[in-house]
Each structure stands twice: as structure tokens, then as C-alpha cells.
Design an enzyme around this catalytic site. Structure first.
Site, mmCIF file in Angstrom:
data_model
loop_
_atom_site.group_PDB
_atom_site.id
_atom_site.type_symbol
_atom_site.label_atom_id
_atom_site.label_comp_id
_atom_site.label_asym_id
_atom_site.label_seq_id
_atom_site.Cartn_x
_atom_site.Cartn_y
_atom_site.Cartn_z
ATOM 1 N N PHE A 125 0.848 -1.198 0.000
ATOM 2 C CA PHE A 125 0.000 0.000 0.000
ATOM 3 C C PHE A 125 0.879 1.242 0.000
ATOM 4 O O PHE A 125 1.937 1.294 0.668
ATOM 5 C CB PHE A 125 -0.895 0.049 1.245
ATOM 6 N N ASP A 126 0.410 2.220 -0.724
ATOM 7 C CA ASP A 126 0.938 3.569 -0.540
ATOM 8 C C ASP A 126 0.231 4.188 0.659
ATOM 9 O O ASP A 126 -0.829 3.691 1.094
ATOM 10 C CB ASP A 126 0.709 4.381 -1.817
ATOM 11 N N GLY A 127 0.779 5.287 1.184
ATOM 12 C CA GLY A 127 0.212 5.880 2.375
ATOM 13 C C GLY A 127 -0.878 6.898 2.093
ATOM 14 O O GLY A 127 -2.089 6.628 2.227
ATOM 15 N N PHE A 176 -1.073 -0.921 -4.436
ATOM 16 C CA PHE A 176 -2.035 0.170 -4.561
ATOM 17 C C PHE A 176 -1.303 1.499 -4.415
ATOM 18 O O PHE A 176 -0.574 1.715 -3.424
ATOM 19 C CB PHE A 176 -3.119 0.068 -3.471
ATOM 20 N N ASP A 215 -1.853 5.988 -5.635
ATOM 21 C CA ASP A 215 -2.722 6.988 -6.248
ATOM 22 C C ASP A 215 -2.005 7.797 -7.313
ATOM 23 O O ASP A 215 -2.643 8.571 -8.031
ATOM 24 C CB ASP A 215 -3.271 7.920 -5.179
#
Length: 575
Positions: free
Chosen positions: A428-430, A545, A547
Site C-alpha cells: 500500500f501507498d500511504g 495500490f 494513487d
């Protein structure tokens, strides 16, 4: 009331023929009325005569029984039968079947009685004459009999009958009808003697098994001869059945196991909705649809429905989810908190045959399909209780994000990279993925210095949640199930945080936020703006993931399977 025939008897009112009172019936009985008595009075008078005759016969028999005790055939003295309703000996009128010789002396009614019965019917007068003319044997002198008790009464006069319920026998032959009533009264006064049946003492009772053996010993020899034959046939049938089922068991043991676990209940499961283009490679069909139209596309799919589709970008991720389900079922056989995969596509139902064939070919446990036939499937996501939606169509993913459903656009990675089959790895990205994009706003509008100051100032304030925070919670809940079984080192789920933040300046707030949420991250990688592709190659996640399309494209160059989350300020700037 007026009395008739016998002073001990009352004459009831007779409503027949419209008589107004019993006085007229009495006058008719005495012969003062030329019409004569009604039928009810005639029957009543005849019954009184019969009762008087029976009383005299009973008195004569009683005097004969006093002289010699009566014995039966065995020599036992028979006791007198006493009436149940009175203390006097029971008296009964002689039956019509008894011979006339048994009637000793019949005392005719007195003159007063005959005067009252002078107007009786001719049939009644003839019967009385025959009774008086018959010779009777000499009778001994009558002993002095005590007066009859008051409770010994002649038969009660008949109840008045309505014209609708008259008996046909009463109209045709009133004398026979009266004799029948007398016989019924006699039978009611003389109950049948009770017989003493032999009773088996309690000591002679036998158990069921003893009685059964005694009964079976009395069976016919022919039946006994058939029993061994039937038993032998039954044994042969049982042997044949055992041989048949043994052969069937051997046959099924040779066939490989095809047991399919039941899907979990949707309300307890973690539902992952995957589109057909994300699960399988359908580039050729998509090209035909864009160039030649829908009809050609459907014709192409029908002609190739037996051709198995190749895996797509979400294929390895789905296989890893199924491995986690298998491990959970081993530790918790009745577990319902599992991953449930739903194939969500806007393809036509005719295309579903090819999809089903491909799913079964790869052994994917996908039981729920949603084929919308060209309509957007986004409206069904909430109905399926979707926790995560993965698709190859960015527009549908954007619609799902606006509906508040965690979604991402899938991009395929390199085919030659070996992925771990025994552990689900999710990176995951933060910001704008696990957390909100509030820090991204400050960095874009005020620069990095203001961003570092803001993070240091609000270090103890948790960040707001992002779209993928719920999916991380689901993974952490399943991890704790393995930890409870002392499977921390062998846990089939591993999570990664791969962020461009700096650990020294802004990393503390991220970790404290996760701690406040009660979530554990297995590995946290703070890159401080460095490229993520080389790090992801070492992790080899089944899905990553982020954004930022910049990081998505950089990870794709290194063969990483990525999923773009269209959320936050970066999407507005790109548009």
C-alpha cells in the site's frame, strides 16, 4: 290429577287428537264419550292389564319357590335374584314365547276395571277372552303375601308422541308394541348373571421372549421349513449388496477428489469483486468490440467459448486469496470470515459460458457471477456487499470510488516474474490510499517545508482514513486468526507500506495513526521520494495500490502488478 285403571298410576295428559285436558281422556276410557279413547289411552290401559297379570304370576311363583330351595345342575343352591332398584323380589311379566302351561291362574281384572275397558278395541277384547277361556291347572292356595312396596310401580304411561314421529308399529299392531315395551322393562329389571372367568395369577405371567419362543414353537412345520430358505436368500442379497458397494468405493477412490468447499455467507465474507478483463486477458475480444461492434463481439465469444482465456492482472491475486481461505479452513473448519470472489462484468450472458469454462479450467473457486449485458455493474456492488472492486476500466472504478467503495484499476505486470504461491503479499501507498489526502494538499499548495512543519506539529493527531483503510483492516483481522494459532511466522498474509514520505520528518505520524487504528503493518518502507519500482521488485507483491500514475508506471517497468486508486488531489491535477 285423575287416576285411571290402577290407583297407584297417574294418567298423563294426552295432547293427541287435540284433547284439551286429561279429563276427557278419562271419560272416554269410562265409555261416557261416544268417540272412545285415543290411541295413547288404549295402549296405556293394555299395558296396565299386562302388568297386573305379571304381578299375579310372580306371586304364584314366589309361593312355589318358598317350599323347596332351587339348585342348579351342579347341586349348588341358587340365591334369589333381587332387584337392584328395590328390596322386594324382582317381578317380571311372562314373555309371549313362554307356553301357556307355565301360567298357573290368571286373575281377570275386576268388574270396575272391565267396565272401564268396555270401550276398548275389538282386537284387545278378543285377546282378553282367549286368556280367560284357557284352562289353567289347579293352583295351590295363595299364601299371604306382603303388600308390594310403594317403589314397585307398573310401567310408566307412554310419553305423548308428536304426529311427525309416530311409530308405524304402534299404528299397525298396538298389542305387539305394548308386549315389546313390557319385555324391555322385564329385561332391564332382570340383569344377566355375571360369569366368573378364570384369571391367571400374577406368578404365571411370562416375559415377552418366553411367550415368543412358546408361540414360535407352535408354528406350522411348513412355515418352519421355509424360514431357513428365506434366511439363506437374505444372506445372499446382503453379500451382493456388499460386493456392489465395495466396487463402487474402489471406483470412486481411483477418481481424483473433486470436493468443492462451500462459499462463505456474504454477510460474513470479505467480498472481492473482479471484472472479467481484470481476471482474464480479453484484449482480442475488446479489439473486435471497438472495431466491429457488439454483434461481432458476441459471435466471436460464442465461436470460441471452448477456448480457455489466458490469465489477467488480477489472476495471481485471486489465487493467493484462495490459498488464504484454504489455510483458514484447515485451522478453523467452520470459519465464515473468508474471501469471497465475485466475477462482476458487463458482458452478455452468452459470454458467460466461456468465462465459466475458464474459471473451472484454472480451478478458481468463483461461484457468484454478475453479467449485466452492457449495463454498468456499479449499481450491483453494494447489493453484493463489496469490500474491494478491481477492474480494467478506469471509468467504472471512478464511479465506484464516488459511491464510497474501495476500487482500483488493474495493470498487468511481467509474465516471467515468479510470485509466491503460499503467501498473499499486498503493498500500500500511504497518502490518498490508506490515509486521506490532507497532507498532499499542504505539500502541493505550500511546499515540502510547510508539509514537514505541519506533520511535526500534528504528530499525535491521527490522519483521516483513506479508501483502502477498510481492506487493510480486513487483512489484519485475518492475520490475528493465524496469530492465535501460533502461526505468526507462517502467516499466509503479509502487508507492506511503501511510501514516499521521509521517516525522520513525517514518518512518526503515519506509524502512530496505524497504532491508534489498532492495525499492524508487517513492513514499512519510507523512500523519501525515491522510485518505488526497485523496492517492489524485491517484495514481489501480488498487488500494489498507489494513487500516483507516476509510481504506477515506474512499478510496471519492473514487472510489478499494480492497481491505481483514483482518489485525492492528484487526480484533479492530472485532469
Amino acid at each position: 290429577m285423575r287416576r285411571a285403571v290402577n290407583p297407584n298410576h297417574l294418567l298423563r295428559c294426552c295432547p293427541m287428537r287435540g284433547h284439551s285436558s286429561c279429563r276427557r281422556c278419562l271419560c272416554a276410557a269410562e265409555g261416557t264419550v261416544p268417540l272412545g279413547p285415543c290411541r295413547t289411552i288404549r295402549i296405556y290401559i293394555h299395558m296396565c292389564l299386562l302388568w297386573e297379570q305379571g304381578r299375579q304370576i310372580t306371586m304364584i311363583r314366589g309361593s312355589q319357590e318358598l317350599s323347596l330351595p332351587k339348585t342348579d345342575s351342579r347341586g349348588y343352591v341358587v340365591r334369589n335374584q333381587w332387584s337392584r332398584t328395590s328390596r322386594s323380589p324382582s317381578t317380571r311379566a311372562p314373555s309371549v314365547e313362554e307356553p301357556r302351561s307355565k301360567n298357573t291362574s290368571l286373575k281377570l281384572p275386576s268388574s270396575s276395571t272391565t267396565s272401564r275397558t268396555s270401550s276398548t278395541s275389538p282386537s284387545q277384547q278378543e285377546s282378553l277372552k282367549q286368556l280367560s277361556e284357557e284352562p289353567s291347572p289347579p293352583t295351590p292356595p295363595l299364601p299371604s303375601t306382603p303388600p308390594m312396596p310403594l317403589d314397585s310401580h307398573p310401567p310408566t304411561p307412554p310419553e305423548p308422541f308428536s304426529s311427525s314421529r309416530r311409530s308405524t308399529k304402534m299404528h299397525e299392531n298396538p298389542e305387539a308394541w305394548a308386549h315389546g315395551i313390557v319385555r324391555e322393562i322385564r329385561d332391564s329389571r332382570d340383569p344377566m348373571p355375571q360369569r366368573d372367568y378364570p384369571r391367571t395369577p400374577p406368578t404365571e405371567w411370562k416375559a415377552y421372549t418366553q411367550r415368543r419362543s412358546t408361540y414360535s414353537s407352535q408354528l406350522d412345520q411348513d412355515c418352519l421349513s421355509e424360514l431357513p430358505r428365506q434366511h439363506h436368500q437374505r444372506e445372499e442379497e446382503e453379500d451382493e449388496d456388499e460386493a456392489y458397494w465395495a466396487s463402487v468405493k474402489t471406483l470412486y477412490e481411483k477418481i481424483p477428489s473433486c470436493s468443492r468447499p462451500r462459499p462463505p455467507k456474504p454477510k460474513n465474507a470479505i467480498t472481492i469483486a473482479v471484472s472479467s478483463r481484470a481476471l482474464f486477458n480479453m484484449v482480442d475480444g475488446r479489439k473486435i468490440y471497438e472495431e466491429e461492434g457488439l454483434e461481432k463481439y458476441m459471435e466471436y465469444q460464442l465461436n470460441n467459448e471452448n477456448v480457455i482465456l489466458t490469465p489477467g492482472p488480477a489472476f495471481r491475486f485471486v489465487k493467493a486469496l484462495q490459498h488464504v481461505n484454504a489455510r483458514l479452513r484447515e485451522l478453523y473448519p467452520s470459519e465464515q470470515d473468508l474471501f469471497d470472489i465475485v466475477l462482476m462484468t458487463n458482458n452478455h450472458a452468452q459470454v458467460g459460458v466461456r468465462l465459466i469454462n475458464s474459471v473451472n479450467h484454472y480451478g478458481l473457486l468463483i461461484d457468484r457471477f454478475c453479467l449485466t449485458g452492457g449495463k454498468s455493474p456499479i449499481g450491483y456492488l453494494k447489493a453484493y456487499l463489496t469490500n474491494l472492486y478491481l477492474s480494467a476500466d478506469s471509468e467504472k472504478v471512478q464511479e465506484a470510488i464516488q459511491e464510497g467503495i474501495a476500487s482500483a484499476t488493474m495493470f498487468d505486470g511481467a509474465k516471467d516474474i515468479a510470485y509466491c504461491d503460499t503467501q498473499l503479499r499486498v503493498a500500500f501507498d500511504g497518502d490518498a490510499v490508506l490515509f486521506s489526502d490532507e497532507s498532499e494538499h499542504i505539500a502541493k499548495e505550500h511546499g515540502l517545508d510547510k508539509f514537514f512543519q505541519h506533520e511535526t506539529l500534528f504528530e499525535n493527531k491521527p490522519l483521516a482514513q483513506g479508501p483502502l483503510k477498510g481492506f487493510l483492516e480486513d487483512l489484519g483481522r485475518l492475520q490475528k486468526k493465524f496469530y492465535a494459532k501460533d502461526e505468526r511466522l507462517l502467516c499466509p498474509i503479509r502487508t507492506y507500506l511503501v511510501t514516499a514520505r521521509s521517516a525522520a520528518s513525517s514518518g512518526a505520524r503515519v506509524l502512530k495513526t496505524l497504532r491508534r487504528w489498532g492495525l499492524e503493518i508487517d513492513e514499512a518502507l519510507f523512500l523519501a521520494g525515491a522510485p518505488k519500482g526497485p523496492i517492489l521488485v524485491k517484495i514481489r507483491p501480488h498487488i500494489f495500490f498507489d494513487d500516483h500514475m507516476f509510481h504506477i508506471e515506474g512499478a510496471q517497468k519492473f514487472g510489478t502488478i499494480t492497481a491505481h486508486v483514483p482518489y485525492g488531489i492528484n487526480q484533479k491535477m492530472n485532469n
